[in-house]
Motif scaffolding. Structure first.
Motif, PDB file in Angstrom:
ATOM      1  N   ASN A 285      14.183 -10.630 -13.251  1.00 48.13           N
ATOM      2  CA  ASN A 285      13.422 -10.905 -12.044  1.00 48.13           C
ATOM      3  C   ASN A 285      14.132 -11.903 -11.142  1.00 48.13           C
ATOM      4  OD1 ASN A 285      11.633  -9.336 -13.401  1.00 48.13           O
ATOM      5  ND2 ASN A 285      10.113 -10.920 -13.771  1.00 48.13           N
ATOM      6  N   GLN A 286      14.945 -12.774 -11.716  1.00 47.17           N
ATOM      7  CA  GLN A 286      15.656 -13.757 -10.919  1.00 47.17           C
ATOM      8  C   GLN A 286      16.715 -13.109 -10.032  1.00 47.17           C
ATOM      9  OE1 GLN A 286      17.210 -16.650 -13.659  1.00 47.17           O
ATOM     10  NE2 GLN A 286      15.181 -17.207 -14.431  1.00 47.17           N
ATOM     11  N   THR A 287      17.110 -11.894 -10.355  1.00 48.89           N
ATOM     12  CA  THR A 287      18.134 -11.212  -9.568  1.00 48.89           C
ATOM     13  C   THR A 287      17.520 -10.321  -8.494  1.00 48.89           C
ATOM     14  OG1 THR A 287      18.253  -9.168 -10.875  1.00 48.89           O
ATOM     15  CG2 THR A 287      19.482 -11.073 -11.691  1.00 48.89           C
ATOM     16  N   GLU A 288      16.252 -10.185  -8.478  1.00 52.51           N
ATOM     17  CA  GLU A 288      15.571  -9.245  -7.590  1.00 52.51           C
ATOM     18  C   GLU A 288      14.452  -9.971  -6.861  1.00 52.51           C
ATOM     19  OE1 GLU A 288      15.541  -6.643  -5.568  1.00 52.51           O
ATOM     20  OE2 GLU A 288      16.224  -5.429  -7.227  1.00 52.51           O
ATOM     21  N   THR A 289      14.193  -9.609  -5.633  1.00 50.17           N
ATOM     22  CA  THR A 289      13.119 -10.225  -4.888  1.00 50.17           C
ATOM     23  C   THR A 289      11.820  -9.467  -5.088  1.00 50.17           C
ATOM     24  OG1 THR A 289      12.255 -10.726  -2.693  1.00 50.17           O
ATOM     25  CG2 THR A 289      13.910  -9.001  -2.808  1.00 50.17           C
ATOM     26  N   PHE A 290      10.821 -10.153  -5.618  1.00 46.84           N
ATOM     27  CA  PHE A 290       9.534  -9.506  -5.812  1.00 46.84           C
ATOM     28  C   PHE A 290       8.678  -9.576  -4.557  1.00 46.84           C
ATOM     29  CE2 PHE A 290      10.737  -8.853 -10.007  1.00 46.84           C
ATOM     30  CZ  PHE A 290       9.837  -7.989 -10.594  1.00 46.84           C
ATOM     31  N   GLU A 291       9.255 -10.152  -3.474  1.00 45.66           N
ATOM     32  CA  GLU A 291       8.585 -10.026  -2.178  1.00 45.66           C
ATOM     33  C   GLU A 291       8.524  -8.551  -1.798  1.00 45.66           C
ATOM     34  OE1 GLU A 291      10.679 -12.392   0.597  1.00 45.66           O
ATOM     35  OE2 GLU A 291      10.187 -14.294  -0.371  1.00 45.66           O
ATOM     36  N   ALA A 292       9.559  -7.798  -2.201  1.00 43.71           N
ATOM     37  CA  ALA A 292       9.565  -6.354  -1.922  1.00 43.71           C
ATOM     38  C   ALA A 292       8.418  -5.677  -2.655  1.00 43.71           C
ATOM     39  CB  ALA A 292      10.902  -5.750  -2.338  1.00 43.71           C
ATOM     40  N   LEU A 293       8.180  -6.083  -3.897  1.00 39.92           N
ATOM     41  CA  LEU A 293       7.071  -5.518  -4.666  1.00 39.92           C
ATOM     42  C   LEU A 293       5.752  -5.748  -3.942  1.00 39.92           C
ATOM     43  CD1 LEU A 293       5.921  -4.245  -7.245  1.00 39.92           C
ATOM     44  CD2 LEU A 293       5.974  -6.518  -8.293  1.00 39.92           C
ATOM     45  N   LYS A 294       5.545  -6.966  -3.470  1.00 44.74           N
ATOM     46  CA  LYS A 294       4.320  -7.291  -2.750  1.00 44.74           C
ATOM     47  C   LYS A 294       4.197  -6.456  -1.482  1.00 44.74           C
ATOM     48  CE  LYS A 294       1.697 -11.266  -1.041  1.00 44.74           C
ATOM     49  NZ  LYS A 294       1.215 -10.598   0.178  1.00 44.74           N
ATOM     50  N   LEU A 295       5.307  -6.277  -0.793  1.00 37.41           N
ATOM     51  CA  LEU A 295       5.304  -5.491   0.438  1.00 37.41           C
ATOM     52  C   LEU A 295       4.814  -4.072   0.191  1.00 37.41           C
ATOM     53  CD1 LEU A 295       6.128  -5.022   3.445  1.00 37.41           C
ATOM     54  CD2 LEU A 295       8.415  -4.454   2.606  1.00 37.41           C
ATOM     55  N   TYR A 296       5.323  -3.444  -0.869  1.00 37.39           N
ATOM     56  CA  TYR A 296       4.950  -2.058  -1.135  1.00 37.39           C
ATOM     57  C   TYR A 296       3.491  -1.956  -1.587  1.00 37.39           C
ATOM     58  CZ  TYR A 296       9.968  -1.364  -0.868  1.00 37.39           C
ATOM     59  OH  TYR A 296      11.264  -1.349  -0.431  1.00 37.39           O
ATOM     60  N   ILE A 297       3.057  -2.898  -2.415  1.00 42.12           N
ATOM     61  CA  ILE A 297       1.670  -2.854  -2.885  1.00 42.12           C
ATOM     62  C   ILE A 297       0.709  -3.119  -1.733  1.00 42.12           C
ATOM     63  CG2 ILE A 297      -0.015  -3.969  -4.397  1.00 42.12           C
ATOM     64  CD1 ILE A 297       2.232  -4.407  -6.402  1.00 42.12           C
ATOM     65  N   ASP A 298       1.111  -3.991  -0.807  1.00 45.86           N
ATOM     66  CA  ASP A 298       0.243  -4.310   0.325  1.00 45.86           C
ATOM     67  C   ASP A 298       0.092  -3.165   1.308  1.00 45.86           C
ATOM     68  OD1 ASP A 298      -0.376  -6.776  -0.638  1.00 45.86           O
ATOM     69  OD2 ASP A 298       1.000  -7.889   0.665  1.00 45.86           O
ATOM     70  N   MET A 299       0.910  -2.125   1.160  1.00 43.11           N
ATOM     71  CA  MET A 299       0.681  -0.936   1.973  1.00 43.11           C
ATOM     72  C   MET A 299      -0.697  -0.360   1.674  1.00 43.11           C
ATOM     73  SD  MET A 299       4.352   1.032   1.862  1.00 43.11           S
ATOM     74  CE  MET A 299       5.803   0.292   2.627  1.00 43.11           C
ATOM     75  N   ASN A 300      -1.132  -0.554   0.438  1.00 43.50           N
ATOM     76  CA  ASN A 300      -2.501  -0.246   0.013  1.00 43.50           C
ATOM     77  C   ASN A 300      -2.955   1.150   0.403  1.00 43.50           C
ATOM     78  OD1 ASN A 300      -4.770  -0.895  -1.430  1.00 43.50           O
ATOM     79  ND2 ASN A 300      -5.832  -1.783   0.332  1.00 43.50           N
ATOM     80  N   PHE A 301      -2.116   2.118   0.081  1.00 40.71           N
ATOM     81  CA  PHE A 301      -2.603   3.490   0.169  1.00 40.71           C
ATOM     82  C   PHE A 301      -3.835   3.606  -0.720  1.00 40.71           C
ATOM     83  CE2 PHE A 301       1.842   4.158   1.402  1.00 40.71           C
ATOM     84  CZ  PHE A 301       1.664   4.975   2.512  1.00 40.71           C
ATOM     85  N   GLU A 302      -4.678   4.543  -0.395  1.00 42.41           N
ATOM     86  CA  GLU A 302      -5.945   4.676  -1.120  1.00 42.41           C
ATOM     87  C   GLU A 302      -5.700   4.769  -2.629  1.00 42.41           C
ATOM     88  OE1 GLU A 302      -9.938   7.509  -1.286  1.00 42.41           O
ATOM     89  OE2 GLU A 302      -8.325   7.962   0.120  1.00 42.41           O
ATOM     90  N   GLY A 303      -6.277   3.832  -3.350  1.00 42.48           N
ATOM     91  CA  GLY A 303      -6.179   3.833  -4.802  1.00 42.48           C
ATOM     92  C   GLY A 303      -5.002   3.062  -5.364  1.00 42.48           C
ATOM     93  N   LEU A 304      -4.028   2.647  -4.520  1.00 42.05           N
ATOM     94  CA  LEU A 304      -2.810   2.024  -5.022  1.00 42.05           C
ATOM     95  C   LEU A 304      -3.094   0.693  -5.715  1.00 42.05           C
ATOM     96  CD1 LEU A 304       0.230   1.782  -5.369  1.00 42.05           C
ATOM     97  CD2 LEU A 304       0.385   0.947  -3.003  1.00 42.05           C
ATOM     98  N   ARG A 305      -3.833  -0.186  -5.053  1.00 47.38           N
ATOM     99  CA  ARG A 305      -4.085  -1.496  -5.653  1.00 47.38           C
ATOM    100  C   ARG A 305      -4.917  -1.369  -6.927  1.00 47.38           C
ATOM    101  NH1 ARG A 305      -3.191  -6.611  -4.355  1.00 47.38           N
ATOM    102  NH2 ARG A 305      -2.170  -5.990  -2.426  1.00 47.38           N
ATOM    103  N   ASP A 306      -5.875  -0.457  -6.946  1.00 47.37           N
ATOM    104  CA  ASP A 306      -6.675  -0.244  -8.159  1.00 47.37           C
ATOM    105  C   ASP A 306      -5.794   0.250  -9.300  1.00 47.37           C
ATOM    106  OD1 ASP A 306      -8.989  -1.042  -6.913  1.00 47.37           O
ATOM    107  OD2 ASP A 306      -9.646   0.981  -6.401  1.00 47.37           O
ATOM    108  N   ASP A 307      -4.856   1.136  -8.977  1.00 46.55           N
ATOM    109  CA  ASP A 307      -3.957   1.645 -10.020  1.00 46.55           C
ATOM    110  C   ASP A 307      -3.023   0.549 -10.529  1.00 46.55           C
ATOM    111  OD1 ASP A 307      -5.001   4.171 -10.162  1.00 46.55           O
ATOM    112  OD2 ASP A 307      -3.544   5.078  -8.793  1.00 46.55           O
ATOM    113  N   VAL A 308      -2.591  -0.342  -9.647  1.00 47.09           N
ATOM    114  CA  VAL A 308      -1.765  -1.463 -10.083  1.00 47.09           C
ATOM    115  C   VAL A 308      -2.544  -2.343 -11.055  1.00 47.09           C
ATOM    116  CG1 VAL A 308      -0.646  -3.596  -9.329  1.00 47.09           C
ATOM    117  CG2 VAL A 308      -0.256  -1.483  -8.070  1.00 47.09           C
ATOM    118  N   LEU A 309      -3.806  -2.608 -10.739  1.00 44.15           N
ATOM    119  CA  LEU A 309      -4.638  -3.412 -11.644  1.00 44.15           C
ATOM    120  C   LEU A 309      -4.804  -2.722 -12.994  1.00 44.15           C
ATOM    121  CD1 LEU A 309      -7.375  -4.646  -9.119  1.00 44.15           C
ATOM    122  CD2 LEU A 309      -5.532  -5.998 -10.163  1.00 44.15           C
ATOM    123  N   SER A 310      -4.945  -1.396 -12.970  1.00 45.11           N
ATOM    124  CA  SER A 310      -5.057  -0.647 -14.226  1.00 45.11           C
ATOM    125  C   SER A 310      -3.783  -0.772 -15.055  1.00 45.11           C
ATOM    126  CB  SER A 310      -5.341   0.831 -13.930  1.00 45.11           C
ATOM    127  OG  SER A 310      -6.590   0.999 -13.297  1.00 45.11           O
TER     128      SER A 310
END
Length: 370
Positions: A285-310
């Motif tokens: 994780n130190q070699t990769e930016t997880f800001e990108a991860l947040k960016l993609y999850i924040d797109m919040n297509f229908e069901g995406l955030r719920d599936d991430v929680l699952s």
């Protein structure tokens, strides 16, 4: 020996002389088997820090014809192959890290021109006395060299997809780059092997499926190259025994990628760092930016955030990888986002069940931060 033509083997030598080197030289058995055949085009896509560049340097050190690397490889598994010496140091080898050229230029035209000039410079330095049709034309110059020497080229391209990460929305630049690679590689008698590595699979730009001659091995389906994606269970067990680490804990933190021919694949950067420093940690994780991860999850297509929680809770989620456009900007559905996260290593894909999950504790800890 040039900068890009038959480069120095020192980079791979340094890798094998490091504290930890896991022998992946048997990959050469596969590349040797498809040399000078219609299957001679290979594109490998894996996440960052999964050994792509080390492998590319290994191929260059093995195939390039200006240095004798027999002693270097003789202590590794590939030396037991019956074709070990047949292809060893037999090819003019061109090694290009496209990120290097991208960072030195202002646009795609300058980048392509710099690649051409750099390789031509090395070719003319090695073969100054040949009669060339047009020594400003890279493809014609390579053809002229091959015609005179009857020695084919191995072309290795690392970070091949950097253009699609830098010029994310510039389709014209992307198409010019694809056209350049097609003209350089496709249907050329001077090519013995073309080997490309990157994070993304090959981009398909409408009619510009210019590189459709490539076999692609990705985090979705690495095929016969699965055991070379990362470290296998056996390889990690040996490291744990040597360095006194608890295998169960290491497995929980760094395992999680699974393929048909490699049921347990570990994040190599994380395992190496864990062994060297003697403790579990978030090393990849130190070699990769997880800001990108947040960016993609924040797109919040229908069901995406719920599936991430699952998935954080340990569940698997169904995914359709077929619509993914092989870039970082074209997202129409949740499936496209999940597919990109597979290629980035943030999710592990189950090919048989067509599902994804968070691969291990190391990656799961970052989802929880998000």
């Amino acid at each position: 020996m040039g900068n890009y033509l038959n480069p120095d083997i020192i980079t791979f030598t340094e890798a094998v002389e490091s504290d930890i080197y896991v022998d992946k030289t048997e990959l050469l058995k596969y590349t040797n088997s498809i040399l000078r055949t219609t299957q001679k085009y290979i594109c490998i896509s894996r996440p960052r820090r999964f050994g792509k560049s080390i492998t590319a340097n290994m191929l260059a050190a093995y195939y390039e014809c200006e240095q004798d690397s027999k002693e270097l490889f003789s202590k590794f598994k590939i030396s037991a192959s019956e074709n070990f010496e047949k292809h060893l140091n037999q090819y003019d080898t061109i090694f290009l890290n496209m990120q290097e050229f991208l960072s030195q230029t202002k646009n795609i035209e300058e980048m392509i021109e710099l690649v051409k000039k750099s390789v031509i410079w090395d070719l003319l330095d090695k073969y100054p006395d040949f009669r060339y049709f047009d020594n400003t034309n890279l493809m014609r110059t390579m053809q002229d060299v091959y015609s005179k020497t009857k020695r084919q080229f191995v072309v290795i391209i690392d970070e091949w997809d950097c253009v699609f990460r830098e010029y994310k929305i510039n389709k014209e630049a992307q198409e010019k780059y694809l056209d350049f690679l097609r003209d350089l590689l496709k249907d050329k008698g001077y090519i013995a092997l073309a080997y490309m590595t990157g994070i993304l699979p090959i981009k398909k730009c409408g009619t510009h499926s210019a590189l459709n001659m490539f076999d692609e091995f990705s985090m979705i389906d690495p095929g016969p190259l699965a055991e070379y994606v990362g470290f296998t269970e056996e390889e990690v067990q040996k490291l744990c025994d040597k360095y006194g680490m608890d295998m169960g804990e290491v497995k929980s933190w760094y395992d999680g990628y699974s393929f048909e021919k490699a049921p347990s694949v570990y994040s190599p950067r994380s395992v190496v760092s864990c062994m060297r420093f003697g403790k579990i940690g978030n090393y990849w994780n130190q070699t990769e930016t997880f800001e990108a991860l947040k960016l993609y999850i924040d797109m919040n297509f229908e069901g995406l955030r719920d599936d991430v929680l699952s998935m954080i809770a340990g569940e698997c989620v169904p995914v359709n990888t077929g619509s993914f456009a092989n870039d970082m900007t074209t997202f129409h559905t949740e499936d496209d986002v999940l597919t990109l996260l597979i290629h980035l290593g943030y999710l592990a894909y189950d090919y048989d069940n067509k599902t994804v999950k968070i691969p291990n504790s190391e990656v799961r800890s970052e989802y929880r931060k998000e």
